[in-house]
Design an enzyme around this catalytic site. Structure first.
Site, PDB file in Angstrom:
ATOM      1  N   LYS A 113       0.832  -1.212   0.000  1.00 43.59           N
ATOM      2  CA  LYS A 113       0.000   0.000   0.000  1.00 43.59           C
ATOM      3  C   LYS A 113       0.863   1.258   0.000  1.00 43.59           C
ATOM      4  CE  LYS A 113      -4.283  -1.840   0.715  1.00 43.59           C
ATOM      5  NZ  LYS A 113      -5.628  -1.904   1.223  1.00 43.59           N
ATOM      6  N   LYS A 195      -3.325 -10.701  -6.822  1.00 38.26           N
ATOM      7  CA  LYS A 195      -4.672 -10.993  -6.293  1.00 38.26           C
ATOM      8  C   LYS A 195      -5.738 -10.058  -6.867  1.00 38.26           C
ATOM      9  CE  LYS A 195      -5.674  -8.349  -2.205  1.00 38.26           C
ATOM     10  NZ  LYS A 195      -6.219  -8.165  -0.931  1.00 38.26           N
ATOM     11  N   LYS A 198      -9.978  -4.842  -4.995  1.00 34.54           N
ATOM     12  CA  LYS A 198     -10.949  -3.755  -5.158  1.00 34.54           C
ATOM     13  C   LYS A 198     -10.338  -2.583  -5.884  1.00 34.54           C
ATOM     14  CE  LYS A 198     -13.065  -4.243  -0.637  1.00 34.54           C
ATOM     15  NZ  LYS A 198     -12.570  -3.992   0.709  1.00 34.54           N
TER      16      LYS A 198
END
Ligand code: ATP
Ligand code: LTN
Length: 329
Positions: A113, A195, A198
């Site tokens: 992130k 993966k 969102k």
């Protein structure tokens, strides 16, 4: 004998994906009979990235509506919003003071992130796992059903619980991660080596729980495979096909061998259509119910208010014990 306790949650960032659905929510539904379950919407964790306030509010309700539409019975489970149980933030702070910089620096999610949001590497993003540990430990959870990507956060939670118990005597149950094999890590349809997320930049990479059947079909048709035209489970050499198999397996309960046999001699076209249709059929009833529930804001408010009341009873007891032990008046 009292039931074992389960706690899990999803952040209220953006729209839920098939990864969230199969990796998390669908497993929770199967656990509601056997366990005492607490499922929350981790809206405080969502603050670790920038949000539009209106969207954050709406997303919080949308996730709650999805929980219910997916089959989590609000009478049997405690469904609540993290921010409405203040004990989370309070124990989160306390646990910050027992968590080492070194262990936080090792977290893959923090590294990922930070790379993605290089202009906003905030302290909350760094201490995220301590708040997550608070979420879990407040309820003395035995099991935490999550996707593979959260395993590392579960390890830190266990370390924190053990560290605290060692200093102050038995205070927390040391929880275990519960990661279901088939749906542990649903990958992107365009990039099956990372993966399904969102926050993906390519919309064709992700199936959203809200996607209409035609869109789902289109995305599966475009899914990346390989040139071999053979349905075989081999994540290393055939990541695209293996991911589609994994999706199909987690929906139908079939084994990889059964799936290989089913598509023996058939091309990828057939295979993709079958997988797409299984996803469409699985999501259809959820989507219908979801729309109804989301319109009924009063009903949602009733659920989350009652959920927070229930949750608070347990959380307050644990926090009280912690405060007594560490000398906080
Ligand atoms: P983002 O991608 O923006 O970081 P996310 O989709 O991972 O968000 P979270 O709220 O972090 O969403 O995850 C909620 C739950 O869904 C967690 O248990 C996580 O492990 C699970 N999950 C998320 N993506 C997948 C996936 N692709 N496969 C399996 N489980 C997943
Ligand atoms: N970090 C989790 C969301 C989350 C969570 C939790 C999951 C916040 N608190 C407690 C399980 C238990 C994620 O899925 N990204």
């Amino acid at each position: 004998m009292s039931k074992k306790v389960i706690l899990s949650g999803i952040q209220s960032t953006g729209k839920l994906t098939l990864g969230n659905y199969l990796g998390a929510i669908d497993n929770w539904v199967h656990m509601q009979e056997e366990y005492d379950c607490y499922y929350m919407i981790a809206n405080l964790h969502t603050l670790t990235v920038r949000n539009n306030p209106e969207e954050l509010k709406n997303n919080t309700l949308k996730i709650l509506a999805t929980y219910i539409a997916a089959g989590l019975n609000p009478e049997k489970n405690t469904l609540f919003i993290q921010s409405q149980v203040k004990e989370h933030a309070e124990l989160g702070w306390i646990l910050d003071c027992y968590t080492y910089m070194g262990e936080l620096s090792r977290m893959t999610q923090f590294k990922d992130k930070s790379a993605k949001h290089a202009d906003n590497i905030n302290a909350g993003l760094f201490t995220y796992p301590a708040l997550m540990a608070a979420d879990i430990l407040l309820y003395q959870a035995d099991l935490v059903p999550v996707g593979e990507d959260q395993r590392q956060h579960l390890e830190i939670t266990r370390d924190l619980a053990e560290r605290f118990n060692k200093i102050y005597g038995k205070t927390f149950v040391v929880p275990e991660a519960y990661v279901r094999k088939e749906s542990a890590r649903i990958m992107g349809l365009q990039d099956p080596t990372s993966k399904m997320s969102k926050s993906a930049t390519n919309p064709n990479d992700v199936i959203f729980v809200e996607d209409e059947p035609e869109i789902i079909l289109k995305k599966f048709k475009k899914a990346v495979t390989d040139s071999e035209n053979k349905v075989k489970f081999d994540p290393e050499n055939k990541p695209g096909v293996s991911n589609l198999m994994q999706i199909y397996a987690s929906i139908t309960g079939k084994t990889m061998e059964e799936i290989e046999n089913e598509f023996e001699g058939k091309g990828y076209g057939d295979f993709k259509m079958t997988v797409a249709n299984s996803v469409i059929d699985k999501l259809k009833p959820v989507q219908e119910k979801y729309k109804q529930i989301l319109e009924d804001k009063e009903y949602l408010e009733k659920i989350y208010t009652k959920g927070a009341e229930n949750a608070r009873k347990i959380a307050a007891k644990t926090l009280e014990d912690v405060k007594n032990k560490i000398g906080i008046l």
